[in-house]
Design a protein around this motif. Structure first.
Motif, mmCIF file in Angstrom:
data_model
loop_
_atom_site.group_PDB
_atom_site.id
_atom_site.type_symbol
_atom_site.label_atom_id
_atom_site.label_comp_id
_atom_site.label_asym_id
_atom_site.label_seq_id
_atom_site.Cartn_x
_atom_site.Cartn_y
_atom_site.Cartn_z
ATOM 1 N N ILE A 1 4.700 -56.870 21.348
ATOM 2 C CA ILE A 1 4.236 -57.979 22.182
ATOM 3 C C ILE A 1 3.050 -58.635 21.512
ATOM 4 O O ILE A 1 2.098 -57.961 21.087
ATOM 5 C CB ILE A 1 3.839 -57.485 23.590
ATOM 6 N N LEU B 1 9.482 -59.340 30.097
ATOM 7 C CA LEU B 1 9.381 -59.668 28.674
ATOM 8 C C LEU B 1 10.250 -58.719 27.865
ATOM 9 O O LEU B 1 11.031 -59.133 26.995
ATOM 10 C CB LEU B 1 7.918 -59.594 28.234
ATOM 11 N N ASP B 2 10.134 -57.421 28.152
ATOM 12 C CA ASP B 2 10.925 -56.430 27.417
ATOM 13 C C ASP B 2 12.425 -56.627 27.629
ATOM 14 O O ASP B 2 13.218 -56.533 26.690
ATOM 15 C CB ASP B 2 10.546 -55.015 27.859
ATOM 16 N N CYS C 1 10.552 -68.276 30.642
ATOM 17 C CA CYS C 1 9.106 -68.124 30.819
ATOM 18 C C CYS C 1 8.821 -67.742 32.265
ATOM 19 O O CYS C 1 9.431 -68.282 33.191
ATOM 20 C CB CYS C 1 8.377 -69.417 30.478
ATOM 21 N N ARG D 1 15.297 -66.547 19.741
ATOM 22 C CA ARG D 1 14.588 -67.486 20.603
ATOM 23 C C ARG D 1 14.808 -68.942 20.215
ATOM 24 O O ARG D 1 14.167 -69.841 20.753
ATOM 25 C CB ARG D 1 13.092 -67.173 20.564
ATOM 26 N N ALA E 1 11.306 -62.778 27.851
ATOM 27 C CA ALA E 1 10.558 -63.843 28.509
ATOM 28 C C ALA E 1 9.129 -63.925 27.982
ATOM 29 O O ALA E 1 8.486 -62.907 27.721
ATOM 30 C CB ALA E 1 10.528 -63.605 30.022
ATOM 31 N N VAL E 2 8.638 -65.140 27.837
ATOM 32 C CA VAL E 2 7.219 -65.364 27.621
ATOM 33 C C VAL E 2 6.532 -65.279 28.982
ATOM 34 O O VAL E 2 6.969 -65.912 29.947
ATOM 35 C CB VAL E 2 6.967 -66.741 26.979
ATOM 36 N N VAL E 3 5.475 -64.481 29.071
ATOM 37 C CA VAL E 3 4.745 -64.300 30.322
ATOM 38 C C VAL E 3 3.387 -64.970 30.198
ATOM 39 O O VAL E 3 2.630 -64.694 29.253
ATOM 40 C CB VAL E 3 4.567 -62.808 30.658
ATOM 41 N N SER F 1 4.055 -62.759 24.502
ATOM 42 C CA SER F 1 5.334 -63.179 23.937
ATOM 43 C C SER F 1 5.970 -62.033 23.168
ATOM 44 O O SER F 1 5.252 -61.179 22.629
ATOM 45 C CB SER F 1 5.137 -64.365 22.976
ATOM 46 N N PRO F 2 7.297 -62.026 23.076
ATOM 47 C CA PRO F 2 7.937 -61.046 22.193
ATOM 48 C C PRO F 2 7.396 -61.196 20.779
ATOM 49 O O PRO F 2 7.240 -62.314 20.287
ATOM 50 C CB PRO F 2 9.424 -61.416 22.272
ATOM 51 N N LEU G 1 5.598 -57.859 32.503
ATOM 52 C CA LEU G 1 5.820 -57.396 31.127
ATOM 53 C C LEU G 1 7.164 -56.682 30.989
ATOM 54 O O LEU G 1 7.764 -56.676 29.906
ATOM 55 C CB LEU G 1 4.677 -56.487 30.677
#
Length: 346
Positions: free
Chosen positions: A50, A134-135, A109, A103, A139-141, A71-72, A131
């Motif tokens: 991350i 995200l995993d 998001c 991506r 997704a962007v958090v 972000s990843p 989070l």
């Protein structure tokens, strides 16, 4: 006469036995809570791919709003904002390239609003919940450090969150975000703010919100439902008295028709035109009935809402005890809903 309450889930009841519970919240106790250290986000990020960046954007009257962007690892998230500090995790060039390829069409998001009764908490509170998205979904958090009541009351917190949503939409390309898959989400007070932000976006016509996820949201300043009365007069995770303090701190002298629907979403006259909604609560908590009413009103307005009331769940049960069986089931159910919402349309 004492109002009978729904029974707590046995596992949660045993866990809560070791937690100091309160009946009321006041300014002295609030000052003590605010002195507690922030959630240790570094421990959550350790060993995960991350990238973490801190961004500052402009709020109402020139105020500065801090956003944490997760972000990843390997995603291109360069921006032209005033403050931009990287704390990226290590990854090799091949994996970074693969992440960029995945991506290429744009990531989903999640704009995240933390809980804390409108008066406490920060952008890292309950951050483990988004989070996980995200995993799972890449997704962007973006987590918002909205200003807190009573220092910043009225529309200020929801306006901070709305301006953050505008920032996400304006910087979607730099973030690698698909504008058509922006989800607004929050827990407790943050769930109420998420609902308010979604109403704002609908009313102002920008930006488009794909979905809203409202986790045990704080929706109704009137505090007069049956579940509100059930959780009055005794200690709990979040009681009617504590809720009254939070709303009083936020609203100040606003009363009745003066309270905007963007601030107290339950009083919004029109719930039509909202994006698909997920809303949940525990059966053994103060917000249960306002959550059920909100989902019902969305259906009555022709909208789509998925409602879950978790038997025996106290307020914020899965944030407090994520490994409890009912918590794990609640998270699995939310993840399944998000998977359906975020799946690209073929």
């Amino acid at each position: 006469m004492t109002t009978v309450r729904p029974a707590l889930d046995p596992e949660l009841r045993a866990l809560l036995a070791d937690m100091p519970l309160m009946t009321r919240l006041d300014h002295e106790l609030l000052a003590q809570f605010r002195q507690l250290p922030s959630a240790p986000v570094e421990a959550l990020l350790e060993g995960r791919r991350i990238d973490h960046r801190e961004i500052t954007v402009e709020g109402e009257g020139g105020a500065r709003i801090t956003l944490s962007v997760f972000s990843p690892s390997g995603a291109d998230t360069d921006t032209d904002t005033d403050t931009d500090t990287d704390t990226d995790t290590d990854t090799d060039a091949g994996e970074a390239g693969a992440a960029r390829d995945r991506r290429a069409a744009g990531a989903p998001c999640v704009l995240w609003m933390h809980g804390g009764g409108m008066v406490m908490g920060d952008r890292f509170s309950q951050i483990d919940i988004p989070l996980e998205w995200l995993d799972r979904f890449g997704a962007v958090v973006v987590s918002v450090e909205y200003r807190l009541a009573p220092e910043a009351g009225g529309t200020t917190p929801v306006d901070d969150c709305y301006r953050s949503l505008l920032w996400v939409e304006e910087h979607a390309e730099e973030l690698g975000v698909d504008r058509s898959r922006i989800v607004v989400a929050g827990v407790s007070a943050g769930g109420g703010l998420a609902a308010g932000v979604t109403l704002m976006a609908r009313d102002r016509g920008v930006p488009a919100v794909a979905a809203q996820m409202l986790v045990c949201p704080m929706l109704d300043h009137r505090n007069d439902t049956a579940s509100s009365r059930q959780y009055s007069g005794g200690p709990g995770v979040w009681t009617r008295e504590m809720n009254e303090f939070g709303w009083r701190s936020l609203l100040g002298g606003l009363r009745g028709a003066e309270v905007p629907g963007h601030v107290s979403p339950a009083v919004a006259e029109d719930l039509s035109g909202l994006p698909t909604t997920y809303v949940d609560a525990g059966s053994a908590e103060v917000f249960r009935d306002e959550v059920v009413t909100y989902a019902t009103r969305i259906w009555e307005s022709g909208g789509q809402a998925e409602l879950h009331v978790w038997a025996g769940g106290c307020h914020g049960f899965d944030a407090l005890y994520p490994r409890a069986h009912v918590s794990a089931e609640a998270r699995r159910t939310r993840n399944g809903w998000l998977a359906r919402v975020l799946s690209p349309v073929e």
